[in-house]
Design a protein around this motif. Structure first.
Motif, PDB file in Angstrom:
ATOM      1  N   VAL A 113      86.062   6.218 -13.568  1.00  0.00           N
ATOM      2  CA  VAL A 113      85.015   6.592 -14.521  1.00  0.00           C
ATOM      3  C   VAL A 113      83.846   7.239 -13.793  1.00  0.00           C
ATOM      4  CG1 VAL A 113      83.344   5.694 -16.190  1.00  0.00           C
ATOM      5  CG2 VAL A 113      85.682   4.798 -16.158  1.00  0.00           C
ATOM      6  N   LEU A 114      83.474   6.672 -12.651  1.00  0.00           N
ATOM      7  CA  LEU A 114      82.346   7.194 -11.891  1.00  0.00           C
ATOM      8  C   LEU A 114      82.620   8.600 -11.372  1.00  0.00           C
ATOM      9  CD1 LEU A 114      79.541   6.460 -10.808  1.00  0.00           C
ATOM     10  CD2 LEU A 114      80.648   5.543  -8.767  1.00  0.00           C
ATOM     11  N   ALA A 115      83.867   8.875 -11.035  1.00  0.00           N
ATOM     12  CA  ALA A 115      84.220  10.188 -10.496  1.00  0.00           C
ATOM     13  C   ALA A 115      84.425  11.232 -11.586  1.00  0.00           C
ATOM     14  CB  ALA A 115      85.488  10.069  -9.647  1.00  0.00           C
ATOM     15  N   ASP A 116      84.559  10.807 -12.829  1.00  0.00           N
ATOM     16  CA  ASP A 116      84.785  11.743 -13.932  1.00  0.00           C
ATOM     17  C   ASP A 116      83.504  12.533 -14.200  1.00  0.00           C
ATOM     18  OD1 ASP A 116      85.324  13.022 -16.395  1.00  0.00           O
ATOM     19  OD2 ASP A 116      86.752  11.445 -16.919  1.00  0.00           O
ATOM     20  N   ARG A 117      83.593  13.850 -14.151  1.00  0.00           N
ATOM     21  CA  ARG A 117      82.413  14.692 -14.327  1.00  0.00           C
ATOM     22  C   ARG A 117      81.842  14.583 -15.739  1.00  0.00           C
ATOM     23  NH1 ARG A 117      83.268  20.597 -11.906  1.00  0.00           N
ATOM     24  NH2 ARG A 117      81.042  20.568 -12.421  1.00  0.00           N
ATOM     25  N   ARG A 118      82.662  14.169 -16.693  1.00  0.00           N
ATOM     26  CA  ARG A 118      82.171  14.026 -18.062  1.00  0.00           C
ATOM     27  C   ARG A 118      81.195  12.861 -18.208  1.00  0.00           C
ATOM     28  NH1 ARG A 118      87.715  13.571 -21.201  1.00  0.00           N
ATOM     29  NH2 ARG A 118      88.099  12.273 -19.342  1.00  0.00           N
ATOM     30  N   GLN A 135      72.064   4.882 -17.314  1.00  0.00           N
ATOM     31  CA  GLN A 135      70.758   5.206 -17.887  1.00  0.00           C
ATOM     32  C   GLN A 135      70.958   5.767 -19.292  1.00  0.00           C
ATOM     33  OE1 GLN A 135      67.923   4.375 -16.454  1.00  0.00           O
ATOM     34  NE2 GLN A 135      69.075   3.537 -14.736  1.00  0.00           N
ATOM     35  N   ALA A 136      71.625   4.990 -20.130  1.00  0.00           N
ATOM     36  CA  ALA A 136      71.887   5.379 -21.520  1.00  0.00           C
ATOM     37  C   ALA A 136      71.958   4.115 -22.355  1.00  0.00           C
ATOM     38  CB  ALA A 136      73.189   6.174 -21.632  1.00  0.00           C
ATOM     39  N   GLU A 137      71.669   4.244 -23.632  1.00  0.00           N
ATOM     40  CA  GLU A 137      71.730   3.100 -24.530  1.00  0.00           C
ATOM     41  C   GLU A 137      73.179   2.630 -24.680  1.00  0.00           C
ATOM     42  OE1 GLU A 137      69.217   1.454 -25.820  1.00  0.00           O
ATOM     43  OE2 GLU A 137      67.819   2.805 -24.795  1.00  0.00           O
ATOM     44  N   PRO A 138      73.387   1.329 -24.928  1.00  0.00           N
ATOM     45  CA  PRO A 138      74.767   0.819 -25.050  1.00  0.00           C
ATOM     46  C   PRO A 138      75.604   1.574 -26.077  1.00  0.00           C
ATOM     47  CG  PRO A 138      73.216  -1.006 -24.894  1.00  0.00           C
ATOM     48  CD  PRO A 138      72.389   0.240 -24.990  1.00  0.00           C
ATOM     49  N   ALA A 139      75.011   1.905 -27.229  1.00  0.00           N
ATOM     50  CA  ALA A 139      75.782   2.608 -28.257  1.00  0.00           C
ATOM     51  C   ALA A 139      76.204   3.991 -27.772  1.00  0.00           C
ATOM     52  CB  ALA A 139      74.955   2.719 -29.538  1.00  0.00           C
ATOM     53  N   VAL A 140      75.300   4.680 -27.060  1.00  0.00           N
ATOM     54  CA  VAL A 140      75.629   6.004 -26.524  1.00  0.00           C
ATOM     55  C   VAL A 140      76.697   5.882 -25.445  1.00  0.00           C
ATOM     56  CG1 VAL A 140      74.692   8.010 -25.310  1.00  0.00           C
ATOM     57  CG2 VAL A 140      73.325   6.859 -27.069  1.00  0.00           C
ATOM     58  N   LEU A 141      76.568   4.861 -24.606  1.00  0.00           N
ATOM     59  CA  LEU A 141      77.548   4.644 -23.542  1.00  0.00           C
ATOM     60  C   LEU A 141      78.931   4.370 -24.119  1.00  0.00           C
ATOM     61  CD1 LEU A 141      78.199   4.251 -20.549  1.00  0.00           C
ATOM     62  CD2 LEU A 141      77.387   1.895 -20.747  1.00  0.00           C
ATOM     63  N   LEU A 142      79.001   3.530 -25.142  1.00  0.00           N
ATOM     64  CA  LEU A 142      80.283   3.235 -25.782  1.00  0.00           C
ATOM     65  C   LEU A 142      80.915   4.498 -26.366  1.00  0.00           C
ATOM     66  CD1 LEU A 142      79.643  -0.128 -27.670  1.00  0.00           C
ATOM     67  CD2 LEU A 142      81.457   0.292 -26.013  1.00  0.00           C
ATOM     68  N   ARG A 144      80.386   7.623 -25.626  1.00  0.00           N
ATOM     69  CA  ARG A 144      80.773   8.605 -24.603  1.00  0.00           C
ATOM     70  C   ARG A 144      82.067   8.201 -23.909  1.00  0.00           C
ATOM     71  NH1 ARG A 144      79.726  13.930 -23.756  1.00  0.00           N
ATOM     72  NH2 ARG A 144      79.970  14.458 -21.543  1.00  0.00           N
ATOM     73  N   LEU A 145      82.194   6.929 -23.571  1.00  0.00           N
ATOM     74  CA  LEU A 145      83.416   6.472 -22.906  1.00  0.00           C
ATOM     75  C   LEU A 145      84.628   6.627 -23.824  1.00  0.00           C
ATOM     76  CD1 LEU A 145      82.131   3.266 -21.061  1.00  0.00           C
ATOM     77  CD2 LEU A 145      82.728   5.474 -20.053  1.00  0.00           C
ATOM     78  N   ARG A 146      84.432   6.408 -25.119  1.00  0.00           N
ATOM     79  CA  ARG A 146      85.547   6.591 -26.056  1.00  0.00           C
ATOM     80  C   ARG A 146      85.922   8.059 -26.174  1.00  0.00           C
ATOM     81  NH1 ARG A 146      82.906   2.213 -30.245  1.00  0.00           N
ATOM     82  NH2 ARG A 146      83.810   0.346 -29.249  1.00  0.00           N
ATOM     83  N   GLU A 147      84.917   8.941 -26.122  1.00  0.00           N
ATOM     84  CA  GLU A 147      85.216  10.373 -26.138  1.00  0.00           C
ATOM     85  C   GLU A 147      86.002  10.788 -24.897  1.00  0.00           C
ATOM     86  OE1 GLU A 147      81.524  12.364 -26.475  1.00  0.00           O
ATOM     87  OE2 GLU A 147      81.145  11.744 -28.557  1.00  0.00           O
ATOM     88  N   MET A 148      85.775  10.082 -23.803  1.00  0.00           N
ATOM     89  CA  MET A 148      86.472  10.388 -22.555  1.00  0.00           C
ATOM     90  C   MET A 148      87.887   9.820 -22.528  1.00  0.00           C
ATOM     91  SD  MET A 148      83.231   9.656 -20.014  1.00  0.00           S
ATOM     92  CE  MET A 148      84.236   9.626 -18.526  1.00  0.00           C
TER      93      MET A 148
END
Length: 298
Positions: A113-118, A135-142, A144-148
């Motif tokens: 995940v850390l190496a993924d440029r997205r 450095q993102a809100e939990p909802a935004v983080l969730l 984004r990870l699902r989009e990835m």
């Protein structure tokens, strides 16, 4: 002339025998606490003041060199020990800010995940082999990870998985009801005008004999009887002319009576009129009116 030196004492103090040059005075105010002022200024070194100097980015070696360069006396051993002791503990604990974190027992997955440029907009940082800070809100983080393409689950402050329930449907807010005024509603101009006409008609009715129109004359003491259509027409005509009307009326108990009224309004199967018999405005159902006749002069 400002001085460029102080006198270090074994009791963790420094004495400035006069005014100091600005750079020296500013550094001493960070490295030590001002204990007293007067002809000579006394500074005291404490663990808190030494830590404050280290927080500005100075190292223990730089502090030792500073003290040795600006003291006319040797650096006392207790002061050197104090600087080294505080410097050894300084920075072992780190405090920072993070809006959310990602935790996973599989450190290889976290590195992926850390190496993924997205994930760059999330500003991820590896805090431990199994923890990433974002450095993102939990909802935004969730999201984004699902989009990835990952399938993260939200975690509570106690480390438990947060279960998502069905979305609730709220009833739209209702507007507050209009306040009910105290007492009866204020009559409008039309009602007041009709009431005045009814009172005048009552005065006329008091001095005029009651007699229905021919050919439907009613014997004295009997209720006037007309068809429903004639009754309605008589009432509507009286509303327009302001004339008083003689009616027969049967109440809910079946009791019959004769009344002199001045119709004010006819609508919805009811007639609102000034009742000269009761001396007040009343409303009567038209289906209980047996008949109506205009009051005529002999």
């Amino acid at each position: 002339e400002p001085l460029d030196h102080v006198l270090l004492q074994a009791d963790l103090t420094a004495v400035a025998p006069g005014p100091l040059r600005r750079p020296l005075a500013e550094t001493l105010e960070v490295l030590a606490e001002v204990e007293s002022k007067g002809g000579a200024t006394v500074y005291r070194f404490t663990s808190g003041s030494v830590r404050r100097a280290l927080d500005t980015g100075r190292t223990a070696a730089e502090l030792h060199n500073f003290l040795a360069a600006h003291s006319r006396t040797p650096v006392p051993q207790p002061l050197a020990y104090l600087v080294d002791d505080v410097a050894r503990k300084h920075g072992r604990l780190r405090v920072g800010a993070a809006s959310a974190y990602v935790r996973c027992e599989d450190d290889a997955l976290l590195n992926e995940v850390l190496a993924d440029r997205r994930s760059e907009p999330l500003r991820l940082r590896l805090l431990a082999p199994t923890v990433l800070a974002a450095q993102a809100e939990p909802a935004v983080l969730l999201a984004r990870l699902r989009e990835m393409g990952y399938a993260p689950a939200a975690e509570s402050a106690t480390g438990e998985v947060v279960l998502a329930g069905p979305a609730g449907h709220r009833t739209p807010p209702r507007s507050a009801p209009e306040p009910v005024p105290d007492g009866p509603p204020r009559p409008d101009a039309r009602l007041l005008t009709a009431a005045v006409r009814a009172i005048r008609a009552g005065d006329l009715a008091a001095t005029t004999p009651h007699r229905p129109k021919a050919p439907r004359q009613t014997p004295t003491g009997e209720l006037p009887r007309t068809t429903s259509a004639d009754t309605l027409a008589t009432m509507q005509s009286a509303v327009l002319t302001g004339d008083a009307v003689w009616i027969g009326y049967v109440n809910a108990d079946g009791a019959a009576s004769q009344r002199v009224i001045a119709p004010i309004r006819v609508e919805g199967g009811f007639v609102t009129a000034y009742d000269h018999t009761a001396d007040e405005v009343r409303t009567y159902p038209l289906h209980r009116v047996t008949g109506a006749a205009e009051i005529t002069e002999e």
